[in-house]
Design an enzyme around this catalytic site. Structure first.
Site, short mmCIF file in Angstrom:
data_model
loop_
_atom_site.label_atom_id
_atom_site.label_comp_id
_atom_site.label_asym_id
_atom_site.label_seq_id
_atom_site.Cartn_x
_atom_site.Cartn_y
_atom_site.Cartn_z
N GLN A 276 -55.08 79.36 -12.80
CA GLN A 276 -54.38 80.59 -13.16
C GLN A 276 -53.95 81.34 -11.91
OE1 GLN A 276 -55.81 82.76 -16.86
NE2 GLN A 276 -57.71 81.80 -16.20
N SER B 11 -60.38 75.60 -10.23
CA SER B 11 -60.73 76.31 -11.46
C SER B 11 -60.18 75.57 -12.67
CB SER B 11 -60.24 77.76 -11.38
OG SER B 11 -60.68 78.52 -12.48
N ARG C 66 -61.25 78.13 -24.10
CA ARG C 66 -61.93 78.58 -22.89
C ARG C 66 -61.42 79.96 -22.48
NH1 ARG C 66 -60.71 77.94 -17.23
NH2 ARG C 66 -62.53 77.59 -15.89
N HIS D 31 -65.62 83.05 -13.05
CA HIS D 31 -66.55 82.36 -12.15
C HIS D 31 -67.70 83.23 -11.68
CE1 HIS D 31 -64.06 78.84 -12.32
NE2 HIS D 31 -63.01 79.57 -12.01
N GLN E 205 -69.19 75.29 -14.16
CA GLN E 205 -68.04 75.80 -13.41
C GLN E 205 -67.63 77.20 -13.82
OE1 GLN E 205 -64.35 75.56 -14.80
NE2 GLN E 205 -63.32 74.51 -13.12
#
Length: 315
Positions: A10, A91, A116, A200, A249
């Site tokens: 992103q 990512s 997600r 994250h 992750q």
């Protein structure tokens, strides 16, 4: 020549992305049509016409970026591009890398990353989280600024993007304090990013738990191309291990500098970014400064031609 293909996450999206390639290569729109069928709406229309607010909503951005990466990968193959020895991603780009390595079905991945995005958005109340870029501090100084600013809240270094470029994330007030602490430590710039989801960070643990349940019912295969994760800068080929890694992750840092150095340590001397923009290519050049390492992007007709020529793949 040893090629590694890398896939952005992103932040690389923009309304109108890949328009030039799509006009000349039907594989781009065909790939987006597959994604649209999976999602139940016209993803190419949203990418090409916007509005930007819709494209930038994380549950749309994630499928759009995954599809853009797969589309450019398919174009590279169609044009006779050299086969990579390794793949990796930043990512969200890890999911794209796994699709292109044959570990994950494309249509299944499109709806997976949509979900997600939904899990991430719902994990923190709107306006409650934030991210900021810290430029000009080493890793230890950025981490120290976060530790000072936390004050019983969460703010953490979450993207180790390149030497002197760290992204932090956490609760909005703690991120603001960390920006001030980073500037006090001599940061050249410390700026809020237009992102409401503290990706994250440990605030994503609930989203990671939801993702674990979602992944449990999804088929994975061993990657057909060596896959290197930016979670730990290691290669992984066991499907169950990869499934666990994708959960981990979501609430742990992206170690992109370490991943790039690991790719070149394994012999990659050409790093090709597949997808819109040149964000990773810019980072890669800052991480790996040796002149014998080529960092290329594949986002329009000129860069496609240049990459084919540089890798001896031109037909």
């Amino acid at each position: 020549m040893t090629l590694a293909c890398v896939f952005p996450g992103q932040g690389s999206q923009s309304v109108g992305m890949l328009a030039e390639l799509a006009a000349q290569h039907p594989v781009i729109q065909r790939t987006f049509a597959e994604a649209s069928d999976a999602l139940g709406y016209d993803l190419w229309q949203r990418v090409s016409a916007g509005p930007a607010e819709q494209l930038n909503a994380t549950e749309c951005t994630q499928p759009a970026m995954l599809t853009a990466g797969v589309a450019t990968w398919r174009l590279w193959q169609e044009q006779g591009g050299a086969a990579p020895a390794l793949v990796s991603g930043h990512s969200l780009g890890e999911f794209t890398a796994l699709v292109c390595a044959g570990a994950l079905d494309f249509a299944a991945a499109v709806t997976l990353v949509r979900d997600r995005g939904r899990y991430m958005q719902s994990a923190v109340p709107t306006g409650g989280g934030g991210m900021a870029a810290i430029l000009g501090l080493d890793d230890a100084a950025a981490e120290a600024a976060c530790a000072e600013a936390a004050q019983a809240e969460v703010v953490e270094a979450v993207n180790y993007n390149a030497p002197g470029q760290i992204v932090i994330a956490g609760q909005a007030s703690a991120v603001e304090r960390a920006i001030a602490a980073a500037k006090a430590r001599g940061a050249k710039r410390a700026v809020l990013l237009p992102v409401s989801v503290p990706a994250h960070s440990s605030l994503m643990k609930n989203a990671a738990a939801q993702l674990r349940e979602r992944l449990a019912g999804l088929a994975f295969a061993a990657p057909r191309i060596e896959y290197l994760s930016a979670v730990d800068a290691q290669t992984h080929d066991n499907p169950e291990e990869i499934r666990a890694l994708l959960v981990r992750q979501l609430a742990s840092p992206v170690r992109w500098s370490a991943a790039v150095l690991a790719l070149t340590a394994r012999g990659a001397n050409v790093l090709l970014e597949c997808g819109p923009g040149k964000v990773l290519t810019s980072l890669n050049r800052r991480i790996e400064r040796r002149p014998e390492i080529s960092c290329l992007a594949l986002e329009d007709q000129a860069s496609l031609r240049a990459a084919l020529d540089a890798t001896g793949s031109a037909t």
